[in-house]
Every structure is written in structure tokens, then in C-alpha cells.
Design a protein around this motif. Structure first.
Motif, short mmCIF file in Angstrom:
data_model
loop_
_atom_site.label_atom_id
_atom_site.label_comp_id
_atom_site.label_asym_id
_atom_site.label_seq_id
_atom_site.Cartn_x
_atom_site.Cartn_y
_atom_site.Cartn_z
N ASP A 17 0.87 -1.16 0.13
CA ASP A 17 -0.08 0.13 -0.01
C ASP A 17 0.81 1.37 -0.02
N GLN A 18 2.11 1.26 0.49
CA GLN A 18 2.92 2.43 0.49
C GLN A 18 4.35 1.81 0.24
N GLY A 19 5.08 2.83 -0.10
CA GLY A 19 6.46 2.62 -0.46
C GLY A 19 7.02 1.77 -1.70
N SER A 20 8.37 1.25 -1.42
CA SER A 20 8.67 0.57 -2.72
C SER A 20 9.17 -0.99 -2.24
N SER A 21 9.79 -1.66 -3.16
CA SER A 21 10.27 -2.79 -2.82
C SER A 21 11.33 -2.82 -1.89
N SER A 22 12.20 -1.86 -1.51
CA SER A 22 13.20 -1.57 -0.99
C SER A 22 12.65 -1.47 0.73
N LEU A 231 8.00 -3.77 5.90
CA LEU A 231 9.15 -4.85 5.46
C LEU A 231 10.06 -3.85 4.78
N PHE A 232 11.53 -4.00 5.13
CA PHE A 232 12.77 -3.54 4.48
C PHE A 232 13.81 -4.79 4.79
N VAL A 233 14.92 -4.40 3.92
CA VAL A 233 15.60 -5.40 3.81
C VAL A 233 17.24 -4.51 4.01
N THR A 234 17.95 -5.16 4.84
CA THR A 234 19.38 -4.86 5.16
C THR A 234 20.46 -5.85 4.85
N ASP A 235 21.48 -5.66 4.77
CA ASP A 235 22.36 -6.81 4.55
C ASP A 235 23.49 -6.97 5.68
N ASN A 236 24.39 -7.81 5.67
CA ASN A 236 25.50 -7.95 6.94
C ASN A 236 26.36 -6.74 6.88
N LEU A 237 26.37 -5.95 6.11
CA LEU A 237 27.44 -4.85 6.22
C LEU A 237 26.95 -3.50 6.79
N ASN A 239 23.35 -1.42 8.70
CA ASN A 239 21.77 -1.42 9.05
C ASN A 239 21.08 -0.62 8.24
N ASN A 240 21.62 -0.03 7.19
CA ASN A 240 20.76 0.98 6.37
C ASN A 240 20.07 0.23 5.14
N THR A 241 18.75 0.74 4.61
CA THR A 241 17.90 0.10 3.94
C THR A 241 18.83 -0.37 2.49
N LEU A 242 18.70 -1.60 2.17
CA LEU A 242 19.26 -2.18 1.02
C LEU A 242 18.26 -1.84 -0.28
N ASP A 243 18.92 -1.30 -1.21
CA ASP A 243 18.15 -0.96 -2.61
C ASP A 243 17.94 -2.33 -3.34
N MET A 244 16.69 -2.72 -3.51
CA MET A 244 16.43 -3.52 -4.26
C MET A 244 16.26 -3.45 -5.92
N SER A 245 16.72 -2.20 -6.38
CA SER A 245 16.69 -1.82 -7.89
C SER A 245 15.31 -2.00 -8.37
N GLY A 246 14.22 -1.91 -7.70
CA GLY A 246 12.84 -1.82 -7.97
C GLY A 246 12.57 -3.09 -8.29
N VAL A 247 13.11 -4.39 -7.75
CA VAL A 247 12.73 -5.68 -8.18
C VAL A 247 11.84 -6.05 -7.01
N ASN A 248 10.55 -6.72 -7.16
CA ASN A 248 9.89 -6.99 -6.19
C ASN A 248 10.23 -8.53 -5.37
N TYR A 249 9.73 -8.71 -4.46
CA TYR A 249 9.73 -9.88 -3.77
C TYR A 249 8.61 -10.54 -3.11
N GLY A 250 8.42 -11.83 -2.86
CA GLY A 250 7.46 -12.23 -2.17
C GLY A 250 7.85 -12.84 -0.64
N ILE A 251 6.84 -13.00 0.25
CA ILE A 251 7.11 -13.44 1.57
C ILE A 251 5.83 -14.17 2.14
N MET A 252 5.99 -15.05 2.87
CA MET A 252 4.98 -15.87 3.49
C MET A 252 5.30 -15.69 5.09
N LEU A 253 4.36 -14.88 5.97
CA LEU A 253 4.24 -14.80 7.30
C LEU A 253 3.23 -15.97 7.90
N ILE A 254 3.75 -16.39 9.00
CA ILE A 254 2.78 -17.41 9.63
C ILE A 254 2.66 -16.51 11.07
#
Length: 304
Positions: A17-22, A231-237, A239-254
């Protein structure tokens, strides 16, 4: 703990509803609300399909300070994913472009695949040293195998460490709206409470799909109602938000609603650890109040 209700949430960042893939937010309507004040939610990332669309060398780490013959420059690498020869070529390209009067033929920077190290050497420049200041950019230092500033001239200098042109070894799916009760981290910052929902290893090459499956882990969360999921993504280098380059991803939460043991009364905010901030305490209390409001609203609507 008895599970009385289970929710499965299938989310894709393209439908956020808001934001980008990043960094995006989903509005959960109707919201999930515990049915009793002493109940709690467990949450876990069951599955994820994450395109390897991010860069090993991203915009946070692309600048390098250099000095040649007393002249200081800052060079900027192009973001991307490099193999060892390509990274050496990019270094030379950016130095030549920095207006120091040097040509690509003045450099002999080669990669020894047997030893996994670079050799740095100047050609035809006399005793004037080139200084690469990796001490101020730990990631580039890791990629070139040089953890500190160093200089080289016509005498070859070998990388101190083995190089690692793929320093991103894992990514972390995080949330600013889901309040975990007992998650801590010391990845890139001092030991503190964490907003990590899942750690996903990165064992593949760029432009592939990273598949993640979790068969065992859910965690108690402080939220008694869930009306938004960020939801946002970081890496091991970093804690800043990782740029997903506009590509989307899917996730299933329980999400599981559980009844806590009788003597484990929780009709108040969950205990706050010594490293939690006042903001975290406030957020927990607000979640409690929101949950009670939603339950009362539901009861009133049921009586109409």
C-alpha cells in the motif's frame, strides 16, 4: 502454550500500500487482533523468494580517497556486482578519470587466482607513490584485501588479505511495525534489541532467485493487534535499507495466536529489556491500547 488460531499472510512488495520494494508497508484489513488480553501472537517468516537484484557494491560504499604526488582526490566506483578482474579495471578507470594526469598504462593491477590476492604496481611514473585510503572504507578494503591505507610505486605490493568481491553474505528482512519481544543483534552496531524477522543467506550469484524456507522458528511479538506490516531489507554490512533496484519479492508470514500459561499474566506491556529505549516502551503500550480498542469495537459491533 496452546495455539488457538493460525493466520497465513502471503505478501508481495508489488502490492504494498505504501513505499517501494526496498521499504514498503501493507495495510492489514481487517486487522489481526488477539481474542483475549492474556493471549499473544507468534510470528515467523515461513517462506520468501527474493531476487538477487541488490548490489554487492552499493552506493553506501562506492567512494575512495586517493593521493598521488601530493594531490588528493575522491573517486567513485559505479555500483554493481564485480568479479576480481572487473573490480581492478574499475579502480584504474576511476583513477584515470580523476584528473591526476595518469593513464591506464601507468597501472599494473592484477589478480592472482591461486592466492586470491591483488598485485598493485605503477609503471613509468618514477618514485611518485599512489596512496589508496581503504582505512576509511572497510567494504572496499575487504573487496581489495587491504584493510588499511597503503601506497605503491614501481615496486609491486600484494594484498594483505585474501580478497572478497562478494562481501554481502546474508540479508535481513526487518520491520518497523512488528515489535519482537526477545530479539537482539550485534551485526553492525553494539548489542541491542532488533527488528529482524528473518536472516537469509546469500549463497548464489547475482540476478538469480534466493529461496528461503523456515520450518521451525516463530517468535513471540509484543503486538496484540496487527493492522500494518512494514518490510525492508538490510545486509550484513550495514543497517541501512538495501536498494532492491525496483525488483519485487514475495514473503509468507505465519501468525499464531496462543494462550499463555495461567500464571504468566500479561495484561500489561511485556517486560522491557535493559537495552530497550523509551520509544520501544511507548510503542508497546500503544499496541496494548490499540488492541483493547479494537476488541471493544468488535464487541459493540457484534451486539448491534
Amino acid at each position: 502454550m496452546n495455539v488457538i488460531k493460525t493466520y497465513q499472510l502471503y505478501l508481495n512488495t508489488k502490492s504494498a500500500d505504501q513505499g517501494s520494494s526496498s521499504n514498503c508497508t501493507f495495510i492489514i484489513n481487517p486487522p489481526l487482533v488477539v481474542s483475549h488480553t492474556n493471549n499473544r501472537f507468534l510470528m515467523g517468516v515461513k517462506m520468501a523468494e527474493v531476487p538477487y537484484s541488490f548490489n554487492q557494491l552499493n552506493s553506501e560504499w562506492v567512494t575512495l580517497n586517493i593521493t598521488y604526488n601530493g594531490n588528493d582526490r575522491t573517486i567513485t566506483f559505479v555500483t554493481g556486482n564485480y568479479n576480481a578482474p572487473q573490480l581492478a579495471e574499475e579502480l584504474v578507470t576511476q583513477i584515470v578519470a580523476s584528473s591526476l594526469g595518469l593513464l591506464s598504462t601507468n597501472f599494473n593491477i592484477t589478480y592472482d587466482s591461486t592466492r586470491a590476492r591483488y598485485s598493485f604496481q605503477m609503471i613509468g611514473t618514477g618514485a611518485n607513490p599512489m596512496v589508496l585510503k581503504f582505512g576509511s572504507n572497510a567494504v572496499l578494503g575487504t573487496m581489495f584485501g587491504m584493510p588499511i591505507d597503503f601506497q605503491f610505486t614501481t615496486v609491486a605490493v600484494i594484498s594483505t588479505n585474501k580478497i572478497n568481491v562478494n562481501p554481502v553474505t546474508s540479508i535481513y528482512i526487518r520491520s518497523n511495525t512488528i515489535k519482537t519481544a526477545a530479539t537482539y543483534e550485534e551485526i553492525n552496531t553494539p548489542f541491542k534489541t532488533s527488528n529482524i524477522l528473518a536472516k537469509i543467506p546469500v549463497p548464489l550469484l547475482p540476478n538469480s532467485i534466493i529461496y528461503f524456507r523456515n520450518d521451525f522458528s516463530t517468535e513471540l511479538i509484543a503486538n496484540q493487534s496487527i493492522d500494518t506490516i512494514n518490510l525492508f531489507v538490510t545486509d550484513n554490512l550495514s543497517n541501512n535499507t538495501l536498494d532492491m533496484s525496483g525488483v519485487n519479492y514475495g514473503i509468507m508470514l505465519i501468525v499464531e495466536e496462543i494462550i499463555l500459561p495461567e500464571k504468566q499474566e500479561t495484561d500489561k506491556a511485556l517486560p522491557v529489556g535493559p537495552n530497550d529505549s523509551l520509544t520501544s516502551q511507548r510503542d508497546t503500550l500503544l499496541n496494548e491500547l490499540m488492541a483493547k480498542k479494537l476488541r471493544l469495537t468488535a464487541e459493540l459491533n457484534a451486539k448491534k
